[in-house]
Write a protein that holds these residues in place. Structure first.
Motif, PDB file in Angstrom:
ATOM      1  N   THR A 401       0.677  -0.714   0.105  1.00  0.00           N
ATOM      2  CA  THR A 401      -0.312   0.048  -0.264  1.00  0.00           C
ATOM      3  C   THR A 401       0.970   1.833   0.018  1.00  0.00           C
ATOM      4  O   THR A 401       0.701   2.413  -0.668  1.00  0.00           O
ATOM      5  CB  THR A 401      -0.734   0.228   1.291  1.00  0.00           C
ATOM      6  OG1 THR A 401      -1.929  -1.266   1.465  1.00  0.00           O
ATOM      7  CG2 THR A 401      -1.800   1.378   1.164  1.00  0.00           C
ATOM      8  N   GLU A 402       1.759   0.825   0.768  1.00  0.00           N
ATOM      9  CA  GLU A 402       2.749   2.796   1.001  1.00  0.00           C
ATOM     10  C   GLU A 402       3.522   2.677  -0.274  1.00  0.00           C
ATOM     11  O   GLU A 402       3.993   3.940  -1.099  1.00  0.00           O
ATOM     12  CB  GLU A 402       3.885   2.585   2.217  1.00  0.00           C
ATOM     13  CG  GLU A 402       2.679   2.496   3.853  1.00  0.00           C
ATOM     14  CD  GLU A 402       1.808   3.319   3.498  1.00  0.00           C
ATOM     15  OE1 GLU A 402       2.614   4.543   3.284  1.00  0.00           O
ATOM     16  OE2 GLU A 402       0.989   2.973   4.420  1.00  0.00           O
ATOM     17  N   LEU A 403       4.218   1.584  -1.175  1.00  0.00           N
ATOM     18  CA  LEU A 403       4.745   1.278  -3.041  1.00  0.00           C
ATOM     19  C   LEU A 403       3.969   2.271  -2.788  1.00  0.00           C
ATOM     20  O   LEU A 403       3.881   3.178  -4.916  1.00  0.00           O
ATOM     21  CB  LEU A 403       5.430   0.631  -2.877  1.00  0.00           C
ATOM     22  CG  LEU A 403       6.548   0.443  -1.872  1.00  0.00           C
ATOM     23  CD1 LEU A 403       7.601  -0.956  -2.185  1.00  0.00           C
ATOM     24  CD2 LEU A 403       7.356   1.100  -1.786  1.00  0.00           C
ATOM     25  N   ARG A 404       2.115   2.224  -3.348  1.00  0.00           N
ATOM     26  CA  ARG A 404       1.957   2.565  -4.747  1.00  0.00           C
ATOM     27  C   ARG A 404       1.252   3.877  -3.982  1.00  0.00           C
ATOM     28  O   ARG A 404       1.011   4.084  -5.251  1.00  0.00           O
ATOM     29  CB  ARG A 404      -0.008   1.345  -4.482  1.00  0.00           C
ATOM     30  CG  ARG A 404       0.610  -0.280  -5.173  1.00  0.00           C
ATOM     31  CD  ARG A 404       0.501   0.139  -6.633  1.00  0.00           C
ATOM     32  NE  ARG A 404      -0.969   0.218  -7.186  1.00  0.00           N
ATOM     33  CZ  ARG A 404      -0.888   1.157  -8.024  1.00  0.00           C
ATOM     34  NH1 ARG A 404       0.469   1.437  -8.550  1.00  0.00           N
ATOM     35  NH2 ARG A 404      -1.617   2.318  -8.905  1.00  0.00           N
ATOM     36  N   GLY A 473     -10.229  -3.195  -9.429  1.00  0.00           N
ATOM     37  CA  GLY A 473      -9.157  -1.557  -9.320  1.00  0.00           C
ATOM     38  C   GLY A 473      -8.250  -1.024  -9.364  1.00  0.00           C
ATOM     39  O   GLY A 473      -8.053   0.237  -8.889  1.00  0.00           O
ATOM     40  N   GLY A 474      -7.340  -1.864 -10.491  1.00  0.00           N
ATOM     41  CA  GLY A 474      -6.465  -0.757 -10.596  1.00  0.00           C
ATOM     42  C   GLY A 474      -5.383  -0.932  -9.594  1.00  0.00           C
ATOM     43  O   GLY A 474      -4.614  -0.429  -9.719  1.00  0.00           O
ATOM     44  N   ALA A 475      -5.559  -1.836  -8.065  1.00  0.00           N
ATOM     45  CA  ALA A 475      -4.316  -1.605  -6.931  1.00  0.00           C
ATOM     46  C   ALA A 475      -4.938   0.189  -6.399  1.00  0.00           C
ATOM     47  O   ALA A 475      -3.468   0.216  -6.556  1.00  0.00           O
ATOM     48  CB  ALA A 475      -3.140  -2.392  -7.478  1.00  0.00           C
ATOM     49  N   SER A 476      -5.710   0.311  -6.258  1.00  0.00           N
ATOM     50  CA  SER A 476      -5.957   1.743  -6.121  1.00  0.00           C
ATOM     51  C   SER A 476      -4.954   1.144  -4.694  1.00  0.00           C
ATOM     52  O   SER A 476      -6.028   0.755  -4.013  1.00  0.00           O
ATOM     53  CB  SER A 476      -6.762   2.475  -6.065  1.00  0.00           C
ATOM     54  OG  SER A 476      -8.340   2.217  -5.498  1.00  0.00           O
ATOM     55  N   PRO A 477      -4.788   3.103  -4.200  1.00  0.00           N
ATOM     56  CA  PRO A 477      -3.933   2.810  -2.908  1.00  0.00           C
ATOM     57  C   PRO A 477      -5.435   2.826  -2.108  1.00  0.00           C
ATOM     58  O   PRO A 477      -4.844   2.186  -0.644  1.00  0.00           O
ATOM     59  CB  PRO A 477      -3.238   4.170  -3.206  1.00  0.00           C
ATOM     60  CG  PRO A 477      -2.532   4.689  -3.893  1.00  0.00           C
ATOM     61  CD  PRO A 477      -3.818   4.013  -5.172  1.00  0.00           C
ATOM     62  N   ASP A 481      -4.965  -0.112   0.806  1.00  0.00           N
ATOM     63  CA  ASP A 481      -5.033   0.654   2.511  1.00  0.00           C
ATOM     64  C   ASP A 481      -6.737  -0.228   3.130  1.00  0.00           C
ATOM     65  O   ASP A 481      -6.154  -0.521   4.217  1.00  0.00           O
ATOM     66  CB  ASP A 481      -5.025   1.823   2.435  1.00  0.00           C
ATOM     67  CG  ASP A 481      -5.165   2.613   3.881  1.00  0.00           C
ATOM     68  OD1 ASP A 481      -3.959   2.212   4.325  1.00  0.00           O
ATOM     69  OD2 ASP A 481      -6.207   2.601   4.248  1.00  0.00           O
ATOM     70  N   MET A 482      -7.947  -0.136   2.801  1.00  0.00           N
ATOM     71  CA  MET A 482      -8.680  -1.463   3.075  1.00  0.00           C
ATOM     72  C   MET A 482      -8.013  -2.511   3.078  1.00  0.00           C
ATOM     73  O   MET A 482      -8.796  -3.223   4.411  1.00  0.00           O
ATOM     74  CB  MET A 482     -10.060  -1.178   2.324  1.00  0.00           C
ATOM     75  CG  MET A 482     -11.343  -1.518   2.787  1.00  0.00           C
ATOM     76  SD  MET A 482     -11.724  -3.522   2.324  1.00  0.00           S
ATOM     77  CE  MET A 482     -11.334  -3.348   0.553  1.00  0.00           C
TER      78      MET A 482
END
Length: 619
Positions: A401-404, A473-477, A481-482
């Motif tokens: 998540t942080e890298l995204r 979802g395109g791996a949205s941050p 995060d969720m």
């Protein structure tokens, strides 16, 4: 014609009369709640037809068995031989079988008519177990801009959430086949099930949609509430397991001690033939120690299984090893009984240099413990590895998540984390994923292949959610995060549960110590004294030693078996994993065997010359 068609043709008029009754309405509701496609008329006709057939066949046979043996039983009862001769026991068994056959049709009817209700309750429990993961998936889908019913369609095609997949497929069928709109289909399916949490979630979602509310905010809020509810369920389950452990020690260990005292008193103070009194005490001890106590233990294991938040997936690898260990124990135990002790449990083996004679309990107990040592080690290894992967997977999702958020692609985040972070047991799986990504394998296929290597249900669900998040979802941050928060919450719930259960693992050790110490005291302070002096004050001499040896071996053998089972209870109720009970079973068995082997010296230290080493005592 199949069985149901024959039953409908025979029981049709009766079924028509039962339509609209309370039994019919309750059965229809239970069938719907169990997601069964069987009509109430068909199921009720099948139940009544089978019950009537059994009533016509089994009940007359039961009456015949009772009438043929009743006169002989009454004669033996008047002679006071009914419970002490093999003929009396035979008549009692045959009359008991006859009574069972008479009531068998009614038992079968109650079981069949109650089966849909039991199935619906079990389905509701499984739905509640999978609901947090389903809502997490719905949250990921809605945060990606898709509808809830789209999530239902995807769950219906997936295999990871088995029970929720059945529910989703039924809702999808109602939408496609019956022409219901998505909201009505979801409402009808959820209202038919007994799961209150699913019903509240769906009804709240429908209300939010129809009133124009914020669907994403509602689903995220409900996800938080469901996880909080799971934590509360864990706390209640820990308290319930503590009560179960206390009840088990009271019902199994303390009851076994009381009955051992009763059986030994019966053996050493006979009113008639001493040999018959000893054999009756031994047989009674075998009945309770080898059948009743294990049955009680299995019942408590089952209660511990159904009362906690358990994963729908079971890792059977430790139990395959346990099956091999059990087979080896059975074969070696029979060979020891046949070759070393010549099928006589009163025999002793004397080995030069060892001051303690070996009886069957010591030899078999060591065999049992040593046979399960590899299983215990393997179980600890794979369970700890599974727990570590769950924990490190949650940390991995947080790092992804942080890298995204920094703009990395999903593939680049995997490669970066592989060489910049260490995730323990998860590193091997991450290395496999990175190699496949470098070979150009699509990330969905990469994650799907890794899912087959995971033996933890939670890690499999995390992988499934991550796959869908990247694919849809395109791996949205925001979605990642969720997902990371959800994974951390699930892992935290499991760790809190294990920490609350940890003190319970030591309770069976106390029960086993009490059992073996009680055996030592009883055998060497009561049996040895009475067999030396005799019930009438006349010395018995060494001729009674084989009988006392047989008594000591029988009681110590049952305590060894029951202590092994107590170890399994310690694993299930004290650590939440039955497979971790093998190590406790090995330790408890060795402890009991060592104390029993040293019991002549312990008894001599406790009771002095009254229980000194002699040929007339168990050693």
């Amino acid at each position: 014609m199949d069985l149901d068609e024959i039953a409908l043709s025979v029981m049709g008029p009766l079924i028509l009369r039962l339509r609209g009754t309370k039994i019919y309405e309750k059965l229809m509701k239970n069938l719907q709640a169990s997601l069964s496609f069987t009509s109430p008329e068909r199921y009720l006709a099948r139940t009544l037809f089978i019950s009537v057939i059994m009533l016509a066949v089994a009940a007359p046979l039961g009456v015949v068995l009772i009438m043929l043996n009743l006169n002989n039983a009454l004669i033996l009862l008047k002679m006071r031989l009914l419970f002490t001769t093999q003929y009396g026991i035979r008549d009692l068994v045959l009359m008991g079988i006859g009574a069972i056959l008479i009531f068998l049709p009614f038992i079968v009817y109650e079981m069949m008519i109650s089966l849909p209700r039991i199935t619906s309750s079990d389905l509701a429990f499984k739905v509640d177990t999978e609901l947090p993961f389903f809502v997490a998936y719905v949250s990921a889908i809605t945060n990606s801009g898709l509808s809830v019913f789209r999530a239902v369609e995807r769950i219906a095609e997936a295999k990871i959430l088995e029970v929720m997949g059945r529910v989703a497929r039924w809702a999808y069928i109602r939408f496609r086949v019956f022409g219901e709109d998505p909201l009505t289909a979801l409402s009808n399916v959820s209202s038919a099930l007994e799961s209150r949490m699913l019903r509240e979630f769906i009804s709240g979602y429908i209300t939010t949609v129809r009133t124009g509310g914020d669907v994403v905010h509602y689903i995220n809020t409900r996800l938080h509430d469901i996880v909080s509810n799971a934590i509360e369920r864990m706390n209640r389950a820990a308290e319930f397991l503590g009560m179960l452990m206390e009840s088990y020690i009271g019902s199994a260990a303390i009851l076994l001690i009381g009955l051992d005292v009763l059986y030994l008193a019966q053996a050493v103070t006979p009113f008639g033939n001493r040999y018959a009194a000893f054999m009756q005490a031994i047989n009674s001890n075998y009945l309770f120690g080898l059948f009743i106590v294990p049955a009680i233990s299995i019942a408590f294991i089952y209660l511990g299984e159904v009362s906690t938040f358990r994963s729908p997936y079971t890792d059977y690898r430790p139990y395959k090893w346990a099956g091999v260990s059990l087979g080896a124990t059975a074969v070696l135990g029979f060979l020891e009984y046949d070759l070393l002790f010549h099928r006589d449990l009163s025999n002793r083996i004397y080995i030069h240099g060892i001051p303690i004679p070996l009886d069957y309990t010591i030899v078999f107990g060591l065999t049992l413990a040593l046979s399960f040592v590899p299983t215990a080690i393997y179980s600890m290894k794979i369970v700890r590895e599974r727990w570590e992967i769950d924990k490190e997977y949650a940390e991995f999702l947080r790092d992804v998540t942080e890298l995204r958020k920094s703009g990395f692609t999903p593939e680049k985040t995997f490669e970066t984390l592989r060489y910049t972070r260490r995730y323990g047991a998860f590193d091997q799986l991450l290395d496999r994923m990175v190699k496949q990504i470098r070979y150009g394998v699509p990330i969905r296929e990469v994650l799907s292949s890794i899912m087959l290597k995971l033996h933890s249900y939670y890690s499999r669900v995390f992988t499934f959610l991550l796959t869908e998040t990247i694919d849809l979802g395109g791996a949205s941050p925001q979605v990642l995060d969720m997902l990371a928060n959800f994974a951390s919450s699930i892992v935290s719930v499991q760790e809190n549960m294990r920490s609350r259960l940890r003190p319970l693992r030591y309770v069976p050790y106390i029960g086993a110590v009490i059992l073996i110490v009680t055996l030592v005291v009883l055998i060497f302070s009561v049996v040895a004294i009475v067999t030396r002096i005799g019930p009438g004050g006349i010395a018995s001499g060494p001729s009674s030693s084989p009988l006392v040896n047989l008594l000591a071996t029988s009681f110590s053998f049952t305590i060894t078996i029951d202590s092994f089972i107590m170890g399994l209870i310690a694993g299930k109720l004290g650590e939440g994993e039955l497979s971790l009970g093998f190590r406790h079973a090995v330790v408890l068995t060795l402890m009991v065997v060592i104390v029993y082997a040293m019991s002549p010296f312990l008894a001599n230290a406790l009771f002095g010359s009254m229980s000194g080493l002699s040929t007339s005592v168990p050693y």
